[in-house]
Motif scaffolding. Sequence first.
Motif, PDB file in Angstrom:
ATOM      1  N   ARG A   1       0.848  -1.202   0.000  1.00  0.00           N
ATOM      2  CA  ARG A   1       0.000   0.000   0.000  1.00  0.00           C
ATOM      3  C   ARG A   1       0.883   1.252   0.000  1.00  0.00           C
ATOM      4  N   ILE A   2       0.516   2.212  -0.843  1.00  0.00           N
ATOM      5  CA  ILE A   2       1.212   3.493  -0.930  1.00  0.00           C
ATOM      6  C   ILE A   2       0.233   4.595  -0.533  1.00  0.00           C
ATOM      7  N   GLU A   3       0.685   5.522   0.324  1.00  0.00           N
ATOM      8  CA  GLU A   3      -0.110   6.679   0.734  1.00  0.00           C
ATOM      9  C   GLU A   3       0.792   7.912   0.710  1.00  0.00           C
ATOM     10  N   MET A   4       0.269   8.987   0.171  1.00  0.00           N
ATOM     11  CA  MET A   4       1.054  10.222   0.058  1.00  0.00           C
ATOM     12  C   MET A   4       0.162  11.416   0.344  1.00  0.00           C
ATOM     13  N   GLU A   5       0.711  12.438   0.986  1.00  0.00           N
ATOM     14  CA  GLU A   5       0.034  13.731   1.108  1.00  0.00           C
ATOM     15  C   GLU A   5       1.093  14.825   1.099  1.00  0.00           C
ATOM     16  N   ARG A   6       0.740  15.964   0.484  1.00  0.00           N
ATOM     17  CA  ARG A   6       1.688  17.082   0.397  1.00  0.00           C
ATOM     18  C   ARG A   6       0.936  18.393   0.214  1.00  0.00           C
ATOM     19  N   PHE A   7       1.627  19.498   0.547  1.00  0.00           N
ATOM     20  CA  PHE A   7       1.061  20.831   0.363  1.00  0.00           C
ATOM     21  C   PHE A   7       2.200  21.842   0.279  1.00  0.00           C
ATOM     22  N   ALA A   8       1.901  22.963  -0.369  1.00  0.00           N
ATOM     23  CA  ALA A   8       2.834  24.088  -0.466  1.00  0.00           C
ATOM     24  C   ALA A   8       2.404  25.137   0.545  1.00  0.00           C
TER      25      ALA A   8
END
Length: 775
Positions: free
Chosen positions: A143-150
């Motif tokens: 399982r792959i999970e990603m979160e990001r923000f600028a």
Amino acid sequence: MSEYNTWQVVNTSPDPRTLGQWNSVATISNGYLGLKGNLAEQRDGYAPVTLINGVYDELDMFGLLRASAAERPYLDPRYFDTAGKSPAIANLPNPLDVRVSVGERELSLGRGEVHNFWQALDLTAGVYRYSFDFHDGGGRTTRIEMERFASLKHAHRVFMRYTLTPLDHEATLRVHAGISGTVRSNLTGERPFQVTQLWAWPPERCRMVAHLPARGHEVRLGVVNVLRRGGPPTELAGVTEHDSVYTRYVFQSPPRGQPICIERHVVLTCSEDLRHGLVADLEAELDAAGSQGFDAALAEQREAWHALWERCDVQIEGDDPAQLGLRFCLHHLLAAAPRFSDKLSVPVKLLTGEYYQGNTFFDTDLCIVPFYAFTQPQLARACLNYRWHGLRPAREVARSLGYDGAKLAWQAGPDGEECLGHWWRFTHTNIHINADVAYALVQYGRVTGDDAFMAERGVDLLVETARFFASRAAHDAAHDQYDLRDVTGPDEGHCGCTNDFHTNALAARNLRWAADVLADLACRNPSAYGAAAHRLALRADESAKWRQVAERLALLFDPQTRLFEQCAGFFTLRPAPANLLSTRPAGFVSLASYQALSQPDVLLALALLRAEFPPEVRRANWEYYRGKSLNLASMSYAINALAAADVGDVEEAYRNFIITTGMDLDEALTGRHDTHAGLHGTAAGGAWLAAVFGFGGVCLADDGLRLAPRLPPAWSGLRFKLVYQGVTLHVAIDREELAITAGGDQARDVQLTVAGQRVSLKAGQTRAVRYTRQA
């Protein structure tokens, strides 16, 4: 209670075309930088895109022109043999690079099965997330999970969290997390930078320096990787390769079901930061980002976005899909806003792609600046200040063409310079850009009452653009009129025409505005007038000349039909064949001989200047031109929505509004399938215009602000805020009544016209006015 989430856009399809579209949809940006939503695990398809607003190099755009035997009136072959590279925004090294191997196999979307795929953009805080289960050729599922923000608060910072979980195996996991310099332009395939330095010490801290040779910029990128869950790794090393630097983690036989989470603190800086007063030390920023951490940065991000939405949200009651589409548009307008510099504007693709070389068009001035002016005036001022800085190259262009004043760039780069190659005739025929900027400037002045900016910089823009039009206009002695010849209006399908309506109508106002502002300045602020007269070397007879040209500038009007001819000879062209509109030609050449438009021209001018033309004239032109546009440009649908709402055709206005708000989320609405190249920033701004100016009936006229609503049948209410003359107005519209409340902090009354009634509002006061339903 509806369960429809109007604050989140979601995709569950991992097919390549949809993923390309969502690379743009899920872009995270903050006005300084933009990072597209590419999946780290997608090795094929489009290259990852990392942009810093205004950081350009050069690309071979001329090489993209296809050979054709067809006549192309918009091209100028005289410049073919001397064509060189063109200024273009640079696709920079990718600081989000993550590569995972499960056992002996790299985890790559094209080499296994993807299940439970989900990606979403949270509009409340600009957070992009995705997750999926990957079943590889060895029978293992990870399982792959990603979160990001600028970060909205810190220009140079991006935060990312990456988690992988072995669901049904205990294979060795290898993770390479760092910066990749192997990316290239998605337009031409060139690489606009050279990697000059890269190092990783300590091993979790990766840095890269890239040089952009054409403009001499230096970009410095850094990533700190922090293992938050899982491990410890059996191997941890910092690795430098030819064009990449990364932290290598090896996890020997981790327990199944145990997540491994790496938090990534990303920093981008550039030598151009000095010009914008944004100088930051890479190492200090990495330390500060690490001290803050992902969770604290996310809390700060949510607070910053909450404050933006409090001022800028437009609430639609009774139509959740329209609400979601509109909020998606507003989110990206706010994310890309030039909050960290007053020397940059908003590219037509926002910060979501390299297409159009990252340049700024007239679209920004007409469709995006009004949104900022009424909600975040300082952002509108920054965009207009950018245009003021562009006067230096604009004066040079005007001189090279043999005219006075300034000719603003058709496709403007970071210094306001022309970035479109001279082999495009648009560089000298699309002169309406001058008047479009003047329009945005005058609207800004009326909305904000920012007399200081108008006196110090706005007057320069008005005078120099007026000088250009006055010298460019040719006097026709036989008809005692002035013509603008060899021009191209917003409908670029009729390049090199005479007396284009949009161009002439706005140029005439440009000339009058320049004369009026000077006269007003001389009366109310003699010292500022004296400074402007000296700065601009004003001549005593100039204002009179501008008024004379404005008065006699040809507008081709037929009083019998109440129609404005788009340009000289348009009415004599052949009617478009029945299949022309359905075949949607890729270029403009097939339109030149027909009464067919690439996008509305007359309707755009009438929508912008609707307070100056009688309703019966606006309606006659709507009925005539509405079916003649192929709507090849994204602005078309917003123009149609404004024009249709203005004449009471609310059903048609709503249809075009839905296309405007949804064209990047549902590509079937237009059939263009070009969102992969970047979002349609023009449509995003046009969506706000259609909602607030169209259905909300907001109009800025000579006598002040007017409101005359006309809601679509499906809507039970519409709510928004406007900042007018420094006062925040809360507008609430239902099916029969409009209520408007003045913020409680202003020092004077606000005068408005609401549904035809003059209204005066004191601080904290609410006035409710019943209006005639038009839908």
